[in-house]
Scaffold this motif. Structure first.
Motif, PDB file in Angstrom:
ATOM      1  N   ILE A   1       0.720  -1.331   0.100  1.00  0.00           N
ATOM      2  CA  ILE A   1       0.202  -0.093  -0.229  1.00  0.00           C
ATOM      3  C   ILE A   1       0.777   1.242   0.297  1.00  0.00           C
ATOM      4  O   ILE A   1       0.462   2.169  -0.895  1.00  0.00           O
ATOM      5  N   THR A   2       2.128   1.465   0.486  1.00  0.00           N
ATOM      6  CA  THR A   2       2.485   2.481   0.808  1.00  0.00           C
ATOM      7  C   THR A   2       3.100   2.862  -0.529  1.00  0.00           C
ATOM      8  O   THR A   2       3.731   3.619  -1.062  1.00  0.00           O
ATOM      9  N   ASN A   3       4.007   1.348  -1.032  1.00  0.00           N
ATOM     10  CA  ASN A   3       4.790   1.746  -2.245  1.00  0.00           C
ATOM     11  C   ASN A   3       3.629   2.041  -3.648  1.00  0.00           C
ATOM     12  O   ASN A   3       4.419   2.887  -4.513  1.00  0.00           O
ATOM     13  N   ASN A   4       2.371   2.020  -3.233  1.00  0.00           N
ATOM     14  CA  ASN A   4       0.813   2.205  -4.187  1.00  0.00           C
ATOM     15  C   ASN A   4       1.221   3.479  -4.249  1.00  0.00           C
ATOM     16  O   ASN A   4       0.810   4.191  -5.205  1.00  0.00           O
ATOM     17  N   LYS A   5       0.965   4.018  -3.250  1.00  0.00           N
ATOM     18  CA  LYS A   5       0.724   5.632  -3.098  1.00  0.00           C
ATOM     19  C   LYS A   5       1.969   6.367  -3.726  1.00  0.00           C
ATOM     20  O   LYS A   5       1.452   7.554  -3.892  1.00  0.00           O
TER      21      LYS A   5
ATOM     22  N   VAL B   1      -3.115   1.672  -9.968  1.00  0.00           N
ATOM     23  CA  VAL B   1      -2.879   1.551  -9.404  1.00  0.00           C
ATOM     24  C   VAL B   1      -4.025   1.717  -8.005  1.00  0.00           C
ATOM     25  O   VAL B   1      -3.531   1.072  -7.030  1.00  0.00           O
ATOM     26  N   LEU B   2      -4.320   2.524  -9.009  1.00  0.00           N
ATOM     27  CA  LEU B   2      -5.913   3.331  -7.556  1.00  0.00           C
ATOM     28  C   LEU B   2      -6.368   1.511  -6.399  1.00  0.00           C
ATOM     29  O   LEU B   2      -6.879   1.440  -6.176  1.00  0.00           O
ATOM     30  N   ALA B   3      -6.998   1.031  -8.005  1.00  0.00           N
ATOM     31  CA  ALA B   3      -8.018  -0.042  -8.233  1.00  0.00           C
ATOM     32  C   ALA B   3      -7.560  -1.204  -7.047  1.00  0.00           C
ATOM     33  O   ALA B   3      -7.557  -1.541  -6.545  1.00  0.00           O
ATOM     34  N   LEU B   4      -5.692  -1.157  -7.440  1.00  0.00           N
ATOM     35  CA  LEU B   4      -4.378  -1.879  -6.634  1.00  0.00           C
ATOM     36  C   LEU B   4      -4.826  -2.109  -5.541  1.00  0.00           C
ATOM     37  O   LEU B   4      -4.481  -2.984  -4.568  1.00  0.00           O
ATOM     38  N   ASN B   5      -4.916  -0.185  -5.119  1.00  0.00           N
ATOM     39  CA  ASN B   5      -4.920  -0.510  -3.630  1.00  0.00           C
ATOM     40  C   ASN B   5      -5.615  -0.374  -2.959  1.00  0.00           C
ATOM     41  O   ASN B   5      -5.777  -1.135  -1.644  1.00  0.00           O
TER      42      ASN B   5
END
Length: 421
Positions: free
Chosen positions: A67-71, A175-179
């Motif tokens: 989650i941190t990496n995706n952000k 990325v938002l969907a993945l997060n």
């Protein structure tokens, strides 16, 4: 007639009493064995749950990192989008500027008197001579070509940057969907971990309940020698026997509270022995009469001590001395593998102390102290499905020792029954 009736009544009462005691012991032994099985099973379950919790912790940490990496990825993509939008704005400004230059150039042509789209054609036709005509045609073509290239280039650049923005927006949405999916997975894992922790807490409660039973068994096992140490009238010989017995039993104790109690008793016992020895050494000499009386008292004390020694198992005399409670001829086998006995104590093989043996509790009560020639002293603390009647199973440190021992007939001496040593 009355005497006969009283005798009959006494026999019936004693028989019923013995039957009840045996039945109670059997129930107690079954309960102890069940406690052992439950204790081992729950301990194993708790160990597995701890492993599961550690695994879930790792999974939670991994999801949090994702989650941190995706952000961070979303932030970087947004920065690229902002940069691309600045490029589009710059390209648009350049395009507007170029179009203004083209308009100014066309205005200069329009000032020649014609304002139709065919101004370039008029400009060409007004040439003086063929050479100027060719030159004007070339000039017009070159101007139009440069303007077209410039405008098309700007439009192409603007379209390219727009495609980049569209691609970045697509990446950002992915990325938002993945997060969002990762966040959902994280919530599910946290719920699962909370459920496992609640299950572990429940098992710990059950384990504590069973542990209290095992603790009570171990405290009962060591109560006699501790009582000797706590008795201010105990002799030096009795204190030494009690300390030795506790030292022999200590490796079999599994509960920390009982281990602490035994260690404190051993320490107190040693201190009392030293204190009594010091008192004897500083005692004033007595007259002959007192000396004779003391000798008689010492003889009586030694006799009592000898009886105590036989009960505690420190005597090495055989059954012919009459100091053992009972002599049994039994079929013996051997077993190995560290574990917990039916009484909840640890299995131990100590040739110089007290080892573990498994018995049929209806023949030898659990907690009895035994002497086995060639094996040493032992405590009857374990049971087994195949150990019935005059069968005994001796604990060994390895399978090789068990195979070497095999199956044989031995003599077993009961040194002391539960609560007598």
């Amino acid at each position: 007639m009355k005497k006969a009736f009283l005798s009959f009544f006494t026999i019936v009462t004693v028989t019923c009493s013995l039957s009840f005691t045996s039945f109670a012991d059997t129930l107690n032994n079954k309960s102890l064995n069940n406690d052992k099985v439950q204790y081992n099973q729950i301990s194993s379950d708790i160990k597995n749950l701890d492993e599961n919790i550690r695994s879930l912790n790792n999974e939670i940490n991994s999801l949090n990192n994702t989650i941190t990496n995706n952000k961070t990825k979303v932030d970087n993509i947004q920065k690229n989008i902002d940069t691309a939008q600045v490029k589009i704005q710059n390209t648009k400004e350049q395009l507007d500027k170029q179009q203004n230059i083209l308009s100014d150039r066309l205005s200069a042509i329009y000032k020649s008197g014609t304002f139709s789209p065919a101004s370039y054609l008029v400009y060409i036709l007004q040439a003086d001579g063929f050479s100027q005509l060719i030159s004007r045609i070339y000039d017009v073509q070159r101007i139009v070509s440069i303007d077209d290239q410039l405008i098309n280039g700007l439009k192409s650049s603007q379209a390219q940057v727009q495609r980049e923005i569209d691609g970045l927006n697509k990446q950002k949405n992915e990325v938002l969907a993945l997060n969002a999916q990762t966040q959902k997975s994280l919530e599910e894992v946290v719920q699962k971990q909370n459920k496992v922790k609640a299950e572990k807490e429940s098992l710990n409660t059950q384990l504590q309940s069973i542990a209290s039973t095992i603790t009570a068994n171990e405290e009962q096992l060591v109560s006699y020698p501790i009582g000797v140490i706590n008795n201010s009238n105990s002799s030096i010989s009795q204190l030494k026997d009690a300390v030795q017995t506790l030292n022999d039993l200590l490796p079999q104790i599994t509960m920390q509270s009982v281990i602490n109690k035994v260690n404190n008793a051993i320490s107190n016992g040693k201190a009392l022995i030293n204190q009594k020895i010091a008192q004897e050494n500083t005692a004033p000499p007595s007259n002959n009469s007192s000396s004779n009386n003391n000798n008689k008292g010492n003889s009586s004390s030694n006799s009592s001590s000898g009886s105590s020694n036989s009960s505690s198992g420190n005597s090495s005399n055989g059954s012919s001395s009459g100091q053992y409670k009972k002599e049994l001829s039994m079929e013996a086998t051997a077993y190995a593998g560290d574990g917990i006995t039916a009484m909840g104590t640890a299995t131990v093989r100590n040739p110089n102390g007290i080892s573990t043996v498994a018995v049929d509790p209806s023949v030898i009560p659990l907690g009895s102290k035994l002497y086995i020639p060639g094996y040493g002293y032992a405590i009857a603390s374990d049971t087994g499905g195949a150990i019935k009647g005059n069968r005994i199973d001796l604990f060994m440190n390895s399978e090789a020792e068990c195979n070497q021992f095999g199956r044989r007939q031995i003599t077993v001496y009961i040194v002391a029954y539960p609560g007598q040593w």
